[in-house]
Every structure is written in structure tokens, then in C-alpha cells.
Write a protein that holds these residues in place. Sequence first.
Motif, PDB file in Angstrom:
ATOM      1  N   ALA A 165      -7.323   1.106  -9.674  1.00 60.48           N
ATOM      2  CA  ALA A 165      -7.330   0.388  -8.397  1.00 60.48           C
ATOM      3  C   ALA A 165      -8.470  -0.615  -8.315  1.00 60.48           C
ATOM      4  O   ALA A 165      -8.365  -1.629  -7.614  1.00 60.48           O
ATOM      5  CB  ALA A 165      -7.422   1.383  -7.242  1.00 60.48           C
ATOM      6  N   LEU A 169      -4.284  -3.229  -4.082  1.00 55.66           N
ATOM      7  CA  LEU A 169      -5.059  -2.351  -4.959  1.00 55.66           C
ATOM      8  C   LEU A 169      -6.489  -2.182  -4.441  1.00 55.66           C
ATOM      9  O   LEU A 169      -7.073  -1.090  -4.541  1.00 55.66           O
ATOM     10  CB  LEU A 169      -5.083  -2.912  -6.382  1.00 55.66           C
ATOM     11  N   GLU A 193       0.827  -1.206   0.000  1.00 55.90           N
ATOM     12  CA  GLU A 193       0.000   0.000   0.000  1.00 55.90           C
ATOM     13  C   GLU A 193       0.862   1.256   0.000  1.00 55.90           C
ATOM     14  O   GLU A 193       0.576   2.223  -0.714  1.00 55.90           O
ATOM     15  CB  GLU A 193      -0.905   0.004   1.239  1.00 55.90           C
ATOM     16  N   TYR A 204      -8.181   1.209  -3.389  1.00 56.54           N
ATOM     17  CA  TYR A 204      -9.432   1.622  -4.024  1.00 56.54           C
ATOM     18  C   TYR A 204     -10.429   2.121  -2.987  1.00 56.54           C
ATOM     19  O   TYR A 204     -11.097   3.153  -3.194  1.00 56.54           O
ATOM     20  CB  TYR A 204     -10.024   0.444  -4.798  1.00 56.54           C
TER      21      TYR A 204
END
Length: 578
Positions: free
Chosen positions: A404, A559, A281, A563
Motif C-alpha cells: 500500500a 492505496l 478503497e 496505507y
Amino acid sequence: MPAQASAPTEAALAAPPEAQETEETLAKENQVDMRTEETRAPTSPHKKSWLVRHFSLLLRRDRQAQKAGQLFSGLLALNVVFLGGAFICSMIFNNVAVTLGDVWILLAVLKALSLLWLLYYTAGTTRQPHAVLYRDPHAGPIWVRGSLVLFGSCTICLNVFRVGYDVSHVHCKSQLELIFPVIEIVFISVQTWVLWKHCKDCIQIQTNFTRCGLMLTLATNLLLWLLAVTNDSMHNEIEAELSALMEKLSGNDTNSCLCLNVTMCEVFRKGYLMLYPFSTEYCLICCAMLFVMWKNVGRRLAPHAGAHPGTLPFHLHGAIFGPLLGLLVLVAGVCIFVLFQIQASGPAIARQYFTIYYAFYAAALPAMSLACLAGTAIHGLEERELDTFKNPTRSLDVVLLMGAALGQMGISYFSIVAIVATRPHQLLNRLILAYSLLLILQHMAQNLFIIEGLHRRPLWEATPEGRAGKWEAEPPHRGSLLELGQDLRRASLAYIHSYSHFNWKRRALKEISLFLILCNITLWMMPAFGIHPEFENGLEKNFYGYRTWFTIVNFGLPLGVFYRMHSVGGLVEVYLGA
């Protein structure tokens, strides 16, 4: 003859006063036309065209230099990524020729170069006069910088656990392995501080060198993300040590490297496995912020672009049902998170907890999808006009949102293939199939709602045409910009105050946005802090194999977390714009 010459004069004198005024007006207009032609003839065709050509040439050269710098720095990053990707792929497919230590050495060199540039940028470039004349107000919002600090701190703790784990095995490991986590701790600390402080900069000097430094740092973070996604050596080492420890307890001798202090190793092992997703991340957030800084190099902002005229604070404005339903989802998600974490601390997770987890998603995702579809329909009924003007920040938000979303959608499609191919008939497998389908639909509906909301002009924002008309109607004078901003703010607040009591569409959009904000926070929290049922349930892992499914999950889950976090920021903007 004198009598004849004096005749017109006497006639003119004898003419009525209206005719005399008309003749005088025509004479003045003829004189003005003659002066205009005399002044226009010598100056128009040559001097004006030369100035236009000169300034257009300067602007063209400036744009060409900027494009050349962007192209060169982009090629530099591309070559670095290809080189690092070749090393990582060689390590995966031919572990004898290229080892993990070789990849660490390459990344250590890239971290050192990026670290030197970050220090030079902070201590040298930004301190020079006229270096940072503009700051992008849209770049680096507080939620992005807060996430940067949060994930950076967790990544530093991850490397501390890694150092502790390696120190506890120092009797059977090389001491050289302790250097790489220490280098990464220093690199992450400096990079987080620089991005927090300078993410809004529009640098105006040393542009080419700055672009190359930004692209080098971005490529380094991208390679760190790629290594974290594909490298499962630490997980294999932990599983091998646990197997060897069980064999030792059963009375069988083993030559495996065992920990000197079992209690401390258990702490390091649990901490490393729980914080591992945060490193990916962190790399993704750094790549996004570095790309925005790269786009802002050499950028010149308009005088009115430095502030948001009349930006409204975040208030509920009478919204009731959206926050209540969102809090209900949040409380249920926290309870399931706690139950799942308690079970994960044991040797195995019971199947009923997987059932509860997927049942919660099967109930929450349809509600979120319906809310997004209702909000999109309300957008189509609104009176607000579309904002069709070019906005680089909004374009980047849309690209990040769509990109994402591919993470969780990719995992869902792989899960659907595994479930359909094995033809399961159990309740848990049916719930996983429903969860995967609903997750894909929810991502599509939410992207549609957020993108539609971002392209609607906020009520508190003045239109560019109105602002341009104001500037054309009034000549610029001292204090005119401040007065214009105050007028816009008073008019906007008065309009919103009178309009909010009558428009049900705006209130519905606010309710929907608040509900989705709390739901996305819940769905962000659960995978971000250690719940990974996609990897623990065993269905896809048995179907695809450990190595393949490990790569898929480590690619998609970060991802997915990114998101959810990015969706919260977009939904806040939709809420404020409504």
C-alpha cells in the motif's frame, strides 16, 4: 558331594547383608534388560515404521490436495483477471470495437456468478455439520470490518448518485445503463454482509469449490478496482455538461445532453465526485479479506490458538505528550480540511489554499519521520526478544503495508519528475517538491518502525517454549488449559504493573505510537473525504496530460488511504505490545 553342594549355600548365607542386597539388585537389573530386549525385538522395526509411513502418506496426500486446490483456484482467478483486463485495455485503446457497455456486461456476469456463490456459501456450505470447526482470531479485526462497512456504504451511495444522475438524463441515455448500478448495489450489499459475518471462517468441507468461489469474487473486485482506476468517462461527461451549460448560458446552442433538473443534477454530480475514491478503497479491502479467507480454507488451528491469553485493553498508561501532539495535528488537519472543502465548492481554488495544505504536510511529515526513527532506535535497545515463529497474519500485514505504501510513493516520484523537468521557482512548486520528498521518507521510516514492532514479542504473550515446557511438565488433565491461561494472565499483569513504573523505553514507545496513530488518522481523513490537491493544482496534470495523470492519481490515492488505515491498525498492535 552333599557337603560340597551345601558349601556355597552356607557361604552365601554367611555373606554380609550389603553383599546380598547388591547381588539382588544386579539380578533385578538383568531381568529388566532381558524383558526390554524381548519386548523391543518383535515390535519396533515393522509395526512402528508402518504406522509412520501410513500417517505420513495421509498427510502428504492432504497437503497435495490442498496445494492442487489452491493452484486451480489461483489459475481461475488469473484467467478471469486477464480476460477482464483485456476488455478494459481494449476499451481504452480501441473504444469503437469494445465499448464501456461491453465491459459492464462482462462485469455484470461476474457479479451475478459471485453473488450466487456468496448466497450458496452463506445458506448452504456454512450450515452443514462440521463446516466451520475453527475461526481465525487474527482475521478480520474490528477496524478492518468497520472500514469495510464504511466504504461499502459510501460505494452504495455513490451508485445511488449515479442512478440519480442517469435518471435525470434519461431522455438522452439508454435505460439499460440503469441496470448496472443496481446490480452493483445488490452485489456490494450481499458481499459486505457475508464478509462481516464469515471473514474468520476456516471452512473444512467443499474446500475446492469454496476456494474457486473466493477467487472468483476476488477477481471480480480486482476488475472493479481496475475499471475505477482507468475509467474517466463519467468525469469527462460531467465536464462536457458543464461546458455545454456555460455555452447555453452565453447564448450559444448546443446539442449536448443537458440535465432536466439543474439543482438535483448538481447534488448528484458533487456526491459522485466526492465519493468516487471510496469505491476503489472498498474493492481493495474486499480483496484483502477474501485472500485471507482463501488462505484459511481447510486450515486447522491449535486448541490454544482460539484466544489471546491475557490480551490487554487499550489504555493510555500515563501517556501525555504523544496524545497532545497528535491532537494538535488532528485539529490543524480538520481546520485545513474544512477550508479546502469550502473552497472546492466554488468555481476555482485559490493558490494560497494549496500553499496552506502543502505547508501543513511539510510541517507534519518531518515530525512523524523523526518519531518513527526514534521508535526504531528504541526497539533496538529493548529487552524484548524477536518473535521468529511463523505467523501468517503478521506476514500478510507486512505485505499489505509495503504494497500500500507504493501508491503515495509512486505519485510522489511522478510529481518530483514533473517539478524538476519544468524547473519551477514559485513557492507552491517548492512546497510540492518538499512534500513529495518528505512523504517518501516518512513512508520508509514508518514501515520500518511498524514492522520492527510487530516482530517484537508482546510482554503479555507467553513464549511458545514456556507453554510447551508447561505441557511437558504437567500431564494434561481437566481444566489445565484454563488454569494455564489464568496463571499466564496473573503473571503477565503483575510483571507489567511492576515493570511499567521503571522502563522509560516502553513509555517512549507508547507516546510515539499514540502520536503516530493520531497523525495517520488525520492524513487518512483528508484524502478519504474529498481533498485531492494532487489532481487540482494543475502542475502534474498539465505535464502528463489529463488521462495519464487521472490513472496515476486513481491508482495511488486509494492505496495511500488504505496505507494510512492499515498503519493505524499496525500502530495499535505496536502500542499494545509495548
